[in-house]
Design an enzyme around this catalytic site. Sequence first.
Site, short mmCIF file in Angstrom:
data_model
loop_
_atom_site.label_atom_id
_atom_site.label_comp_id
_atom_site.label_asym_id
_atom_site.label_seq_id
_atom_site.Cartn_x
_atom_site.Cartn_y
_atom_site.Cartn_z
N ASP A 91 0.81 -1.20 0.00
CA ASP A 91 0.00 0.00 0.00
C ASP A 91 0.86 1.27 0.00
O ASP A 91 0.61 2.20 -0.75
CB ASP A 91 -0.98 0.00 1.20
CG ASP A 91 -0.31 -0.38 2.53
OD1 ASP A 91 0.94 -0.45 2.60
OD2 ASP A 91 -1.05 -0.60 3.51
N ASP A 151 7.16 3.87 3.28
CA ASP A 151 7.41 4.92 4.27
C ASP A 151 8.90 4.93 4.62
O ASP A 151 9.70 5.54 3.91
CB ASP A 151 6.51 4.67 5.48
CG ASP A 151 6.66 5.69 6.60
OD1 ASP A 151 7.22 6.76 6.33
OD2 ASP A 151 6.24 5.42 7.74
P1 IMP Z 1 7.92 0.99 6.05
O1 IMP Z 1 8.63 -0.29 6.37
O2 IMP Z 1 8.16 2.02 7.11
O3 IMP Z 1 8.17 1.52 4.66
O4 IMP Z 1 6.39 0.70 6.24
C1 IMP Z 1 5.56 0.22 5.32
C2 IMP Z 1 4.28 -0.24 6.01
O5 IMP Z 1 3.93 0.62 7.09
C3 IMP Z 1 3.13 -0.17 5.06
O6 IMP Z 1 2.92 -1.40 4.45
C4 IMP Z 1 1.97 0.21 5.95
O7 IMP Z 1 1.36 -0.94 6.46
C5 IMP Z 1 2.57 0.95 7.10
N1 IMP Z 1 2.42 2.42 6.97
C6 IMP Z 1 3.38 3.33 6.72
N2 IMP Z 1 2.88 4.57 6.67
C7 IMP Z 1 1.55 4.43 6.90
C8 IMP Z 1 0.45 5.37 6.95
O8 IMP Z 1 0.58 6.59 6.79
N3 IMP Z 1 -0.76 4.82 7.21
C9 IMP Z 1 -0.98 3.49 7.39
N4 IMP Z 1 0.01 2.59 7.33
C10 IMP Z 1 1.26 3.06 7.10
MG MG Z 2 0.93 -2.70 5.47
#
Ligand code: IMP
Ligand code: MG
Length: 176
Positions: free
Chosen positions: A97, A100
């Site tokens: 989705d 981040d």
């Molecule tokens: P990363 O490992 O920090 O890139 O995180 C990715 C995961 O964090 C995504 O698959 C989402 O499930 C969750 N995530 C990151 N930002 C958001 C947000 O703004 N809303 C909801 N879920 C988020």
């Molecule tokens: Mg997720």
Amino acid sequence: MLDCIESICFSEEEIADIVKKLGKEITKDYDGKDPLVIGLLKGCIPFMSDLFKNIDTEITLGYMKVSSYKGTESTGTIKIDGSIPDAKGRHVIIVDDILDTGRTLNAIKNVFMDNGALSVEVCVLLDKPEGRKVNIVPKYCGGKVPNAFVVGYGLDYEEHYRNLPYIGILKKEIYS
Ligand code: IMP
Ligand code: MG
């Protein structure tokens, strides 16, 4: 619009256009390659099911259950629940989705490269570039969002709001 939503980033119609465009790009790049398209549960569910219908070539479907978030904070520890699809000798596209910090997709990408995939690319509906902690560039990306917590169309806060047909910024008072 729900009361807890501050503002809408992408409407239902805008999301449909974005997904159509991403499907076209994937069709063009992977025609005849039968890529293994792997969605990361649960956030990928609406995106993945709409994306499929816009890919006009043979693909193989896969899913993985991955988690890293607790509330609105990335924990930095990636947990895989269950089995990992066999990607040996396959072209892999990981679908999520939102990108981040990049930790989740980077870790999963490495898992497939280590397991002998021919190539591994990333397709995300959204990118939050200001949150990045690991250097990873998605080959397919639907749009950018500011450094705020967004929900809807699969994105949750504590398992809520995944069902919203649009993507919106969650009011801070809901989680602070
Ligand atoms: P990363 O490992 O920090 O890139 O995180 C990715 C995961 O964090 C995504 O698959 C989402 O499930 C969750 N995530 C990151 N930002 C958001 C947000 O703004 N809303 C909801 N879920 C988020
Ligand atoms: Mg997720």
